[in-house]
Design a protein around this motif. Structure first.
Motif, PDB file in Angstrom:
ATOM      1  N   UNK A 135       0.835  -0.994   0.222  1.00 31.64           N
ATOM      2  CA  UNK A 135      -0.369  -0.182   0.160  1.00 31.64           C
ATOM      3  C   UNK A 135       0.580   1.586  -0.101  1.00 31.64           C
ATOM      4  N   UNK A 136       1.603   1.038   0.618  1.00 36.13           N
ATOM      5  CA  UNK A 136       2.741   2.705   0.992  1.00 36.13           C
ATOM      6  C   UNK A 136       3.471   2.494  -0.619  1.00 36.13           C
ATOM      7  N   UNK A 137       3.306   1.683  -1.296  1.00 37.79           N
ATOM      8  CA  UNK A 137       4.012   1.801  -2.796  1.00 37.79           C
ATOM      9  C   UNK A 137       3.425   2.423  -3.863  1.00 37.79           C
ATOM     10  N   UNK A 138       1.920   1.814  -3.498  1.00 42.02           N
ATOM     11  CA  UNK A 138       0.959   2.362  -4.135  1.00 42.02           C
ATOM     12  C   UNK A 138       0.619   4.048  -4.054  1.00 42.02           C
ATOM     13  N   UNK A 139       0.649   3.730  -2.812  1.00 40.36           N
ATOM     14  CA  UNK A 139       0.351   5.992  -2.386  1.00 40.36           C
ATOM     15  C   UNK A 139       1.519   6.566  -2.995  1.00 40.36           C
ATOM     16  N   UNK A 140       2.728   5.834  -2.939  1.00 40.86           N
ATOM     17  CA  UNK A 140       3.790   6.863  -3.584  1.00 40.86           C
ATOM     18  C   UNK A 140       3.290   7.522  -4.841  1.00 40.86           C
ATOM     19  N   UNK A 141       3.593   6.191  -5.275  1.00 40.85           N
ATOM     20  CA  UNK A 141       2.375   5.924  -7.084  1.00 40.85           C
ATOM     21  C   UNK A 141       1.398   6.512  -7.121  1.00 40.85           C
ATOM     22  N   UNK A 142       0.890   7.340  -6.387  1.00 42.98           N
ATOM     23  CA  UNK A 142      -0.381   8.026  -6.271  1.00 42.98           C
ATOM     24  C   UNK A 142      -1.678   6.803  -7.770  1.00 42.98           C
ATOM     25  N   UNK A 143      -1.234   5.823  -7.341  1.00 38.03           N
ATOM     26  CA  UNK A 143      -2.283   4.693  -7.842  1.00 38.03           C
ATOM     27  C   UNK A 143      -3.621   4.390  -6.742  1.00 38.03           C
ATOM     28  N   UNK A 144      -4.379   5.490  -6.782  1.00 39.05           N
ATOM     29  CA  UNK A 144      -5.836   5.310  -6.854  1.00 39.05           C
ATOM     30  C   UNK A 144      -6.910   3.793  -6.003  1.00 39.05           C
ATOM     31  N   UNK A 145      -6.789   4.020  -8.098  1.00 41.35           N
ATOM     32  CA  UNK A 145      -6.929   2.704  -8.239  1.00 41.35           C
ATOM     33  C   UNK A 145      -7.182   1.405  -7.895  1.00 41.35           C
ATOM     34  N   UNK A 146      -5.529   1.180  -7.789  1.00 40.53           N
ATOM     35  CA  UNK A 146      -5.093   0.195  -7.396  1.00 40.53           C
ATOM     36  C   UNK A 146      -5.128  -0.057  -5.837  1.00 40.53           C
ATOM     37  N   UNK A 147      -5.209   1.277  -5.154  1.00 35.16           N
ATOM     38  CA  UNK A 147      -5.033   0.875  -3.705  1.00 35.16           C
ATOM     39  C   UNK A 147      -6.150   0.904  -3.369  1.00 35.16           C
ATOM     40  N   UNK A 148      -7.127   1.247  -3.776  1.00 34.68           N
ATOM     41  CA  UNK A 148      -8.839   1.560  -3.415  1.00 34.68           C
ATOM     42  C   UNK A 148      -9.033  -0.524  -3.544  1.00 34.68           C
ATOM     43  N   UNK A 149      -8.494  -1.038  -4.323  1.00 32.96           N
ATOM     44  CA  UNK A 149      -8.605  -2.603  -4.494  1.00 32.96           C
ATOM     45  C   UNK A 149      -7.706  -3.221  -3.719  1.00 32.96           C
ATOM     46  N   UNK A 150      -6.480  -2.529  -2.740  1.00 32.47           N
ATOM     47  CA  UNK A 150      -6.250  -3.585  -2.425  1.00 32.47           C
ATOM     48  C   UNK A 150      -6.866  -3.573  -0.605  1.00 32.47           C
ATOM     49  N   UNK A 151      -6.961  -2.299  -0.840  1.00 29.86           N
ATOM     50  CA  UNK A 151      -7.652  -1.908   0.812  1.00 29.86           C
ATOM     51  C   UNK A 151      -8.567  -3.346   1.083  1.00 29.86           C
ATOM     52  N   UNK A 152     -10.003  -2.941  -0.276  1.00 31.61           N
ATOM     53  CA  UNK A 152     -10.915  -3.805  -0.164  1.00 31.61           C
ATOM     54  C   UNK A 152     -10.609  -5.852   0.662  1.00 31.61           C
ATOM     55  N   UNK A 153      -9.413  -6.241  -0.334  1.00 30.49           N
ATOM     56  CA  UNK A 153      -8.749  -7.300  -0.071  1.00 30.49           C
ATOM     57  C   UNK A 153      -8.425  -6.881   1.545  1.00 30.49           C
ATOM     58  N   UNK A 154      -8.167  -6.606   1.865  1.00 30.19           N
ATOM     59  CA  UNK A 154      -7.170  -6.435   3.504  1.00 30.19           C
ATOM     60  C   UNK A 154      -8.314  -6.133   4.080  1.00 30.19           C
ATOM     61  N   UNK A 155      -9.472  -5.223   3.852  1.00 34.05           N
ATOM     62  CA  UNK A 155     -10.697  -5.422   5.129  1.00 34.05           C
ATOM     63  C   UNK A 155     -10.952  -7.123   5.213  1.00 34.05           C
ATOM     64  N   UNK A 156     -11.223  -7.529   4.073  1.00 39.63           N
ATOM     65  CA  UNK A 156     -11.770  -8.348   4.535  1.00 39.63           C
ATOM     66  C   UNK A 156     -10.563  -9.846   4.551  1.00 39.63           C
ATOM     67  N   UNK A 157      -9.599  -9.578   4.405  1.00 41.23           N
ATOM     68  CA  UNK A 157      -8.760 -10.428   5.391  1.00 41.23           C
ATOM     69  C   UNK A 157      -8.682 -10.411   7.142  1.00 41.23           C
ATOM     70  N   UNK A 158      -8.298  -8.483   7.335  1.00 41.72           N
ATOM     71  CA  UNK A 158      -8.749  -8.581   8.909  1.00 41.72           C
ATOM     72  C   UNK A 158      -9.735  -8.597   9.276  1.00 41.72           C
ATOM     73  N   UNK A 159     -11.472  -8.713   8.636  1.00 44.09           N
ATOM     74  CA  UNK A 159     -12.110  -9.539   9.257  1.00 44.09           C
ATOM     75  C   UNK A 159     -12.925 -10.944   9.488  1.00 44.09           C
ATOM     76  N   UNK A 160     -11.431 -11.689   8.199  1.00 46.19           N
ATOM     77  CA  UNK A 160     -12.033 -13.005   8.593  1.00 46.19           C
ATOM     78  C   UNK A 160     -10.891 -13.157  10.116  1.00 46.19           C
ATOM     79  N   UNK A 161     -10.466 -12.491  10.448  1.00 49.33           N
ATOM     80  CA  UNK A 161      -9.404 -13.153  12.163  1.00 49.33           C
ATOM     81  C   UNK A 161     -10.584 -13.027  13.291  1.00 49.33           C
TER      82      UNK A 161
END
Length: 447
Positions: A135-161
């Protein structure tokens, strides 16, 4: 077959298991996982993996598949006969079984399901942490679309704990799942925020030196970590005299800290930088690979860690005293503290000045304890004690007090208080306020 999660000397996460004749190791390689098989041999009564080219190596899409292949290979046994399996070799048969999706309900294979819930959680947390780094790399590259998708995937993983219970894993401090999930979400939010770009400056300024981000980037530190880990592992395995081993490890720890700069660019002898703390953590994790995980060894390791902490002040004090010497080594060490010694008065010894700037003492807890013990043996309450000795005693008493207060304070965080019950908060509030007032009075007395 049980796989254990560990970290290599280079910081790579690995999953390792041992069978009758083979060691199995799975680790991530990009988006895939690599499974490596090495034949075991006995050297001086200890089973070790043969060096050189591995017996077999393959890749798979998931960690689960790697473990399944290893489990099937082990279950087929060393007496495997290809003629009994359609003339397929052992590795081919193991892969076919692992990929087989036509197993009917009730039909069993040797350890078809090998992962435990605990391992699943460890793998999930590892994937979340990898996403946070990305996420840090995507944020630095200002890749908003990729960052949004990665946030969604990560939240799903965190919620599964799980929401209840504790997450316990070798090499990490135990933590509740609730606290872990809160921490992971906070880290993900922070990593997803693009860093503000500095405004272009009209004039050329002197560039600040680039500080390496990892402890392994500092010359000699990785070798010191390995040396310390081997000594810790040896002490745990052989149950050597803890105090002697602890002093050796404390010296290695100081060498590591001296090799890494703190935020001011001076040797980090107080271990305040993240890199120095990471190096010490790596030392103990690597040491854990050098001995068997048993209750007795775990107890011995914790005892050794406490002893190392106990002797660190003494080792640091002896090193600082050596700055006053006339040898070439002393001169070289003083050069490392050049920035600290710039404004040193002529009548003050380098050791005293450096210790003062770092807020530490030239005596450690072990030396203080020994002096107190000898004083009791000789009758420290006898009449005729000089005013000078009384002043020294008070100074050491206050230094020891200040160190102990700080050591106790850093054991807890604001998050701990926020997670406490209202009843507990109410019970300790008055004690904290009274302590705060007492400390303010003590601070005022030092001005």
């Amino acid at each position: 077959m049980k796989f254990s999660r560990t970290t290599s000397a280079t910081g790579t996460t690995q999953y390792i298991a041992e069978g009758e004749s083979f060691r199995y190791m799975a680790e991530r390689a990009g988006k895939e996982w690599t499974l490596t098989l090495r034949r075991l041999e006995t050297v001086a009564g200890i089973r070790v993996a043969e060096p050189g080219t591995p017996y077999w190596e393959t890749t798979a899409d998931t960690l689960s598949l790697c473990k399944s292949i290893a489990t099937e290979f082990e279950a087929l046994g060393d007496d495997y006969r290809s003629a009994d399996y359609g003339h397929r070799d052992r590795v081919t048969e193991a892969v076919l079984r692992a990929y087989d999706t036509t197993i009917t309900e009730g039909e069993t294979m040797a350890e078809t399901k090998t992962e435990t819930t605990e391992t699943d959680h460890a793998a999930t947390v590892e994937q979340i942490e990898a996403n946070i780094e990305r996420a840090s790399s995507l944020a630095e590259a200002e890749n908003a679309e990729g960052l949004a998708e990665l946030n969604k995937e990560t939240e799903t993983l965190i919620s599964s704990l799980p929401s209840r219970g504790r997450f316990e894993e070798w090499g990490r401090p135990a933590v509740t799942f609730a606290a872990l999930k809160k921490s992971l979400r906070g880290n993900m939010r922070q990593a997803s925020q693009a860093q503000a770009k500095p405004e272009p400056k009209a004039q050329v300024v002197k560039a600040e030196p680039i500080v390496p981000a990892k402890y392994t980037d500092f010359e000699g530190v990785e070798e010191l970590v390995t040396l310390g880990a081997e000594r810790v592992a040896e002490g745990v395995r052989l149950h050597l005299r803890t105090s002697e081993v602890a002093q050796e490890i404390a010296k290695v720890a100081l060498d590591i800290a001296r090799s890494i700069p703190n935020k001011d660019g001076n040797p980090d002898i107080m271990v305040t930088s993240q890199q120095a703390r990471d190096a010490m953590g790596a030392l103990y994790r690597k040491a854990g690979e050098g001995f068997e995980r048993t209750a007795a060894n775990e107890k011995a390791l914790k005892s050794l860690q406490r002893s190392v902490q106990y002797f660190r002040g003494d080792v640091r004090g002896e090193f600082l005293k050596s700055l006053d010497g006339d040898s070439a080594d002393a001169a070289e060490d003083r050069a490392a503290f050049a920035k600290v010694l710039e404004n040193k008065p002529e009548d003050v010894a380098p050791s005293v000045w450096v210790a003062k700037q770092y807020g530490t003492a030239l005596k450690g807890q072990a030396e203080i304890d020994q002096e107190e013990f000898e004083a009791k043996e000789l009758g420290s309450g006898a009449e005729g004690e000089s005013e000078q000795s009384q002043a020294v005693s008070v100074d050491e008493k206050l230094r020891t007090f200040a160190k102990r207060v700080r050591a106790d304070v850093v054991k807890v965080t604001v998050d701990d208080f926020e997670q406490a019950s209202d009843e507990t908060k109410e019970a300790i509030r008055q004690e904290l306020e009274e302590t705060y007032e007492a400390l303010k009075a003590m601070i005022k007395a030092t001005i």
